[in-house]
Design an enzyme around this catalytic site. Structure first.
Site, PDB file in Angstrom:
ATOM      1  N   LYS A  75     -10.847   3.409  10.598  1.00 58.33           N
ATOM      2  CA  LYS A  75     -10.891   3.265   9.136  1.00 58.33           C
ATOM      3  C   LYS A  75     -12.047   2.350   8.753  1.00 58.33           C
ATOM      4  O   LYS A  75     -12.271   1.314   9.389  1.00 58.33           O
ATOM      5  CB  LYS A  75      -9.559   2.701   8.650  1.00 58.33           C
ATOM      6  CG  LYS A  75      -9.418   2.570   7.130  1.00 58.33           C
ATOM      7  CD  LYS A  75      -8.034   2.050   6.800  1.00 58.33           C
ATOM      8  CE  LYS A  75      -7.834   1.852   5.305  1.00 58.33           C
ATOM      9  NZ  LYS A  75      -6.470   1.335   5.001  1.00 58.33           N
ATOM     10  N   SER A 156      -3.911   3.854   1.883  1.00 55.56           N
ATOM     11  CA  SER A 156      -5.364   3.890   1.805  1.00 55.56           C
ATOM     12  C   SER A 156      -6.025   4.464   3.050  1.00 55.56           C
ATOM     13  O   SER A 156      -7.206   4.763   3.044  1.00 55.56           O
ATOM     14  CB  SER A 156      -5.890   2.477   1.547  1.00 55.56           C
ATOM     15  OG  SER A 156      -5.572   1.596   2.620  1.00 55.56           O
ATOM     16  N   SER A 180       0.025   1.874   3.606  1.00 61.17           N
ATOM     17  CA  SER A 180      -1.271   2.522   3.805  1.00 61.17           C
ATOM     18  C   SER A 180      -1.466   3.151   5.174  1.00 61.17           C
ATOM     19  O   SER A 180      -2.456   3.852   5.385  1.00 61.17           O
ATOM     20  CB  SER A 180      -2.405   1.527   3.533  1.00 61.17           C
ATOM     21  OG  SER A 180      -2.509   1.277   2.152  1.00 61.17           O
TER      22      SER A 180
END
Length: 506
Positions: A75, A156, A180
């Site tokens: 990420k 996210s 997330s």
């Protein structure tokens, strides 16, 4: 977009069988990204050193690590060695090339993994605005759900979930403050584990909350998640909250037994369901599998003062966001001109056509007004939220019902991407409790609603990752395979749904 693909392309494996060399694995993964990423926009950039990493692993084949030759995506709020910036999805950090590995990334490399590249995410890990579109960032644009391209992948860690679901890689790293990791895993039909706060280092990760931030694996199955967790767990002197991690780290693969559900008592969080009849129906099927595997299920119908957690949590997140982000930006490379949260707010305002055309930054503005970590209101809010979610929440439910874990539906099925109204979510599961309490939360696919995946959450006390992975593995094995994504344009395009939407014949 910062996509570095063409220079790395070298063909794909003709079958899904695992390659014998790290280089072949990496070449195949690159080819899958090239082929699949244009549909879902999950990968921001491939690391131009990926093939060199793989060749180095091949030269060390006599000392193969447990993740030998596994391409893993990271990420893009987590720092990695090499030329790629760590942007958190924001143009304000487009030049944030730190050329250092977060400790968890170093752990992956030491285990033999190849860092393939960076995934898209909800900008600033979805903490900029309540009107945001999950999966969107100014750097990467909108990530899409491979089960229906007009549906949201959740955030996210949207790119990490979407990339694994699409089959680009077997595992990716996400991060979570509240949902997330587990939400994008559930909505994309893959496994996600949010570890105990303190099991995985947060050093060199763009922060939101020192109380709730953690990184964790998103993977195609429970076994892969357990393998990755073993590589990233551990103490880090630069992150004092991880001081006990080495003592609690264990052999997670050893816990994966098909009979792990036999004879255990599990609490069913009924108050976390009831917002979707189709999801409830899939949840009942999942509970039936747990019973059939020998688990005793205990009904838990309510949690006192659950509704008070959110307001207190918001005060905590806003206060810690300002403190943490200011500290992170202060040490960023000189190429990064935004050195404080106030600078980021000003940057967004000055670059509104790129950064704020879809939604604003009212949460940033709220955070900027907070009074710091010594503020009595902040300290009281943290104590309240931690008590309600932890001591009086998860811990109390486990003890009062004599159960080893709690289960509930993770989230609703994916909602439509909505550039007019932002995220439109029809309900929520119980994962917020684990996020606030800092305890582990595992989500495993439990089925589909109109072809869209939904997840089953397993939650337990601090440091119970091995137990949860074991329970999740036993459930996964008993559940059997689920449909793979088809990359259709919408749910309504599927034949069964299209037939229902057609006018009746007269």
């Amino acid at each position: 977009m910062r996509v570095i693909l063409a220079t790395l392309a070298a063909g794909a494996l003709a079958s899904g069988a695992a390659a014998q060399t790290a280089e072949a694995n990496t070449r195949a993964a690159i080819a899958r990204v090239e082929r699949l990423n244009p549909q879902v926009n999950a990968v921001l950039a491939l690391d131009p050193t990926a093939l060199d990493q793989a060749r180095a692993q091949d030269r060390m084949r006599r000392v193969r690590g447990p993740l030998f030759g596994m391409p893993i995506l990271i990420k893009d709020n987590i720092e990695t060695l090499g030329p790629l910036p760590t942007t958190a999805g924001s143009l304000a950090l487009k030049d944030n090339v730190t050329n250092r590995d977060a400790p968890l990334v170093a752990g992956l490399r030491a285990a033999g993994a190849v860092i393939l590249g960076k995934t898209n995410l909800s900008e600033w890990a979805n903490i900029r605005s309540n009107a945001s579109i999950s999966g969107w960032s100014a750097v990467g644009g909108q990530t899409r759900n491979p089960y229906a391209l007009d549906r949201n992948p959740c955030g996210s860690s949207s790119g990490s979930g979407s990339a694994v679901a699409a089959g680009m890689v077997d595992a990716a790293i996400g991060s979570e403050t509240d949902g997330s990791i587990t939400c994008p895993a559930a909505l994309n039909g893959v496994v996600g584990l949010k570890p105990t706060i303190g099991l995985v280092s947060r050093t060199h990760i763009v922060p939101i909350s020192a109380s709730q931030d953690t990184a964790g694996p998103i993977a195609r199955d429970v076994t892969t998640a357990a393998r990755v967790l073993g590589a990233i767990a551990g103490s880090d002197a630069a992150d004092p909250v991880t001081a006990a991690a080495d003592a609690h780290r264990t052999d997670y693969l050893a816990a994966l037994r098909p009979d792990a559900l036999k004879g255990v008592r599990i609490g069913v969080l009924r108050f976390s369901a009831g917002w979707s009849k189709p999801v409830d129906a899939v949840f009942e099927q999942a509970l039936g599998i747990l019973r059939a595997q020998g688990a005793t299920l205990v009904e838990i119908t309510e949690l006192k003062d659950r509704d008070k957690i959110g307001a207190a949590e918001n005060i905590v997140l806003m206060t810690e966001l300002k403190a943490g982000l200011n500290a992170y930006l202060a040490t960023a490379p000189a190429t990064v001109k935004t050195r404080t949260l106030a600078d980021v707010i000003a940057f967004n305002t000055a670059n509104a056509p790129q950064e704020m055309a879809l939604f604003g930054q009212e949460l940033f503005e709220t955070a900027e007004k907070t009074k710091g970590l010594d503020d009595p209101a902040y300290k009281a809010a943290r104590a309240l939220s931690l008590r309600l979610a932890g001591k009086d929440g998860i811990d109390a439910m486990l003890a009062a019902n004599n159960v080893v874990a709690l289960v509930g539906p993770t989230m609703p099925a994916a909602w439509l991407i909505d550039a007019v109204n932002g995220d439109q979510v029809s309900g929520s599961g119980a994962g917020n409790l684990a996020a606030v309490a800092g305890t582990p939360h595992l989500t495993v696919p439990m089925g589909n609603v109109r072809g869209m995946p939904v997840g089953l959450s397993f939650m337990g006390p601090a440091w119970s990752e091995a137990r949860l992975l074991g329970l999740g593995f036993a459930y996964e094995q008993a559940r059997g395979p689920l449909p793979a994504p088809t990359f259709r344009k919408s749910v309504e395009d599927s034949p069964d749904v299209a037939a229902l939407l057609a006018p009746a014949k007269r």
